[in-house]
Write an enzyme that holds these catalytic residues in place. Structure first.
Site, short mmCIF file in Angstrom:
data_model
loop_
_atom_site.label_atom_id
_atom_site.label_comp_id
_atom_site.label_asym_id
_atom_site.label_seq_id
_atom_site.Cartn_x
_atom_site.Cartn_y
_atom_site.Cartn_z
N ASN A 127 2.31 -1.96 5.29
CA ASN A 127 1.59 -0.83 5.69
C ASN A 127 0.07 -1.03 5.32
OD1 ASN A 127 1.02 2.26 5.68
ND2 ASN A 127 0.95 1.59 3.39
N SER A 183 -1.57 0.47 15.07
CA SER A 183 -2.38 1.44 15.21
C SER A 183 -2.62 1.79 16.77
CB SER A 183 -3.64 1.67 14.64
OG SER A 183 -4.61 2.51 15.20
N GLY A 215 1.06 -1.36 -0.16
CA GLY A 215 -0.16 -0.02 0.01
C GLY A 215 1.03 1.14 0.06
N ARG A 270 0.02 5.34 -1.16
CA ARG A 270 -1.00 6.53 -0.87
C ARG A 270 -0.87 6.74 0.75
NH1 ARG A 270 -7.11 6.70 -0.49
NH2 ARG A 270 -7.29 4.43 -0.23
N ALA A 317 -7.32 -6.29 14.73
CA ALA A 317 -6.29 -6.79 13.80
C ALA A 317 -4.99 -5.86 14.37
CB ALA A 317 -6.68 -6.42 12.54
N LYS A 318 -5.21 -4.84 14.82
CA LYS A 318 -3.86 -3.87 15.00
C LYS A 318 -3.15 -4.45 16.37
CE LYS A 318 -4.03 -1.34 11.36
NZ LYS A 318 -2.78 -1.43 10.31
N TYR A 358 -10.95 -3.78 13.29
CA TYR A 358 -9.81 -3.02 13.23
C TYR A 358 -8.69 -3.13 14.28
CZ TYR A 358 -6.85 0.80 11.44
OH TYR A 358 -5.70 1.64 11.19
N ILE A 388 -3.67 10.02 11.61
CA ILE A 388 -2.91 10.96 10.82
C ILE A 388 -3.75 11.24 9.48
CG2 ILE A 388 -0.74 10.41 9.32
CD1 ILE A 388 -0.35 10.00 12.43
P1 NAP Z 1 -5.00 4.63 2.99
O1 NAP Z 1 -4.65 6.06 2.82
O2 NAP Z 1 -6.18 4.23 3.04
O3 NAP Z 1 -3.79 3.50 2.22
C1 NAP Z 1 -3.96 2.41 2.28
C2 NAP Z 1 -3.37 1.64 1.14
O4 NAP Z 1 -3.25 0.14 1.20
C3 NAP Z 1 -3.86 2.11 -0.11
O5 NAP Z 1 -2.96 2.09 -1.12
C4 NAP Z 1 -4.71 0.75 -0.37
O6 NAP Z 1 -4.90 0.44 -1.89
C5 NAP Z 1 -3.69 -0.44 0.12
N1 NAP Z 1 -4.45 -1.63 0.29
C6 NAP Z 1 -5.75 -1.89 0.82
N2 NAP Z 1 -5.96 -2.97 0.84
C7 NAP Z 1 -4.82 -3.61 0.18
C8 NAP Z 1 -4.77 -5.09 0.04
N3 NAP Z 1 -5.64 -5.98 0.24
N4 NAP Z 1 -3.57 -5.41 -0.73
C9 NAP Z 1 -2.91 -4.25 -1.06
N5 NAP Z 1 -2.91 -3.01 -0.84
C10 NAP Z 1 -4.00 -2.84 -0.14
O7 NAP Z 1 -4.43 4.42 4.47
P2 NAP Z 1 -3.33 5.06 5.56
O8 NAP Z 1 -4.25 6.16 6.33
O9 NAP Z 1 -2.36 5.73 4.80
O10 NAP Z 1 -2.77 3.83 6.46
C11 NAP Z 1 -1.83 3.09 6.03
C12 NAP Z 1 -1.54 2.21 7.27
O11 NAP Z 1 -1.60 2.97 8.40
C13 NAP Z 1 -2.64 1.30 7.44
O12 NAP Z 1 -2.43 -0.21 7.68
C14 NAP Z 1 -3.62 1.89 8.72
O13 NAP Z 1 -4.41 0.93 9.37
C15 NAP Z 1 -2.69 2.38 9.38
N6 NAP Z 1 -2.92 3.73 10.32
C16 NAP Z 1 -3.41 4.73 9.79
C17 NAP Z 1 -4.08 5.66 10.67
C18 NAP Z 1 -4.48 7.00 10.28
O14 NAP Z 1 -4.93 7.81 10.87
N7 NAP Z 1 -4.44 7.57 8.95
C19 NAP Z 1 -3.85 5.34 12.08
C20 NAP Z 1 -3.21 4.36 12.67
C21 NAP Z 1 -2.97 3.30 11.71
P3 NAP Z 1 -6.47 1.05 -2.41
O15 NAP Z 1 -6.45 2.55 -2.11
O16 NAP Z 1 -6.22 0.86 -3.78
O17 NAP Z 1 -7.27 0.18 -1.66
#
Ligand code: NAP
Length: 251
Positions: A94, A146, A15, A18, A162-163, A159, A192
């Site tokens: 990620n 997370s 991932g 993005r 899993a985390k 969620y 974030i």
């Molecule tokens: P995001 O913007 O939604 O990006 C997630 C990425 O993972 C996207 O590129 C998505 O592709 C890809 N993805 C989803 N399902 C997939 C799969 N089955 N196989 C391969 N790629 C896949 O998320 P983010 O906010 O950057 O978060 C990144 C990581 O940080 C995640 O694990 C999230 O749980 C963790 N996190 C985020 C936050 C936050 O506040 N943002 C906080 C704590 C933890 P598509 O867009 O094509 O689906």
């Protein structure tokens, strides 16, 4: 001139085109690492956009399509990357998804879908890459967990489960590989500023900001810098750790 030990290293960021993943890919590529973004079909175009924005580091970024929820696909991508580049030094798990419902309202299918990507996915990727890292007595693995893996979160049973599971997986694989030059760590971000958070209701975002001692969302780069630190050669004595990047939301 870069002095990073990441120069010449090769690894996969799932991932990685993005949000937090894109920030990780950008930092590592700028340090001279070769980053293979593994993602779903839409990430191919996003990877191209990322490459275009990075000028000098663009050549260090490649894309491989693959859904982390399927072990055979993870195995295939890892094997192809290993043969193509001759080495895999690091893996950043990620990719993640959310689907928010209270336990009363969530379906079994939703539970399975989130667990498949957020917990089975990292396990599949680690399993696919591990023999190669063990053979080379070297590897760096970082799992993006997370803050809700520590605290739980209303409406996020799958969620947060899993985390939290990812923290357990991190520590267990760290124990099993510590004597072989491999480190395995987790980073647990708070809220974030990415599309994942933008998709939350405005009131929930505001509540998250007010709950945070720093009174703000984190930036993807603030998470990426910790990932880069953990992937560095000089971080070899750090394994099985969970690094909180949450503005004081959970201490
Ligand atoms: P995001 O913007 O939604 O990006 C997630 C990425 O993972 C996207 O590129 C998505 O592709 C890809 N993805 C989803 N399902 C997939 C799969 N089955 N196989 C391969 N790629 C896949 O998320 P983010 O906010 O950057 O978060 C990144 C990581 O940080 C995640 O694990 C999230 O749980 C963790 N996190 C985020 C936050 C936050 O506040 N943002 C906080 C704590 C933890 P598509 O867009 O094509 O689906």
């Amino acid at each position: 001139m870069t002095t990073s030990s990441l120069k010449g290293r090769v690894g996969i960021v799932t991932g990685g085109a993005r949000g937090i993943g894109a920030a990780i890919t950008s930092l590592l590529a700028a340090d001279g690492a070769t980053v293979i973004v593994m993602g779903l079909a839409p990430d191919r175009a996003r990877t191209e956009t990322l490459r275009a924005s990075l000028n000098g580091a663009a050549k260090n970024i490649a894309f491989r399509e693959g859904n982390v929820a399927h072990y055979e696909i993870c195995k295939g991508v890892v094997e192809e990357v290993r043969v193509h580049y001759g080495q895999i030094d690091f893996l950043v798990n990620n990719a993640g998804i959310t689907a928010d419902h209270t336990v009363r309202n969530m379906t079994v299918e939703e539970w399975q879908a989130v667990l498949a990507v957020d917990l089975s996915g990292p396990f599949f990727m680690i399993k696919a890459v591990l023999e190669h890292m063990l053979e080379r007595n070297y590897g760096r693995i970082v799992n993006i967990s997370s803050v809700v893996g520590h605290t739980g979160n209303f409406g996020q049973a799958y969620y947060s489960s899993a985390k939290a599971g990812l923290m357990g997986l991190t520590k267990t694989v760290a124990l099993e590989t510590a004597s072989r030059g491999i480190t395995v760590n987790a980073v647990a971000p708070g809220f974030i500023n990415t599309d994942m958070v933008a998709a939350m209701p405005k009131a929930a975002i505001e509540a998250a900001i007010q709950k945070s001692p720093e009174r703000r969302l984190g930036q993807p780069e603030e998470v990426a810098r910790v990932v880069r630190f953990l992937l560095d050669d000089s971080s070899g004595y750090i394994t099985g750790a969970v690094y909180d990047v949450n503005g004081g939301l959970y201490m």
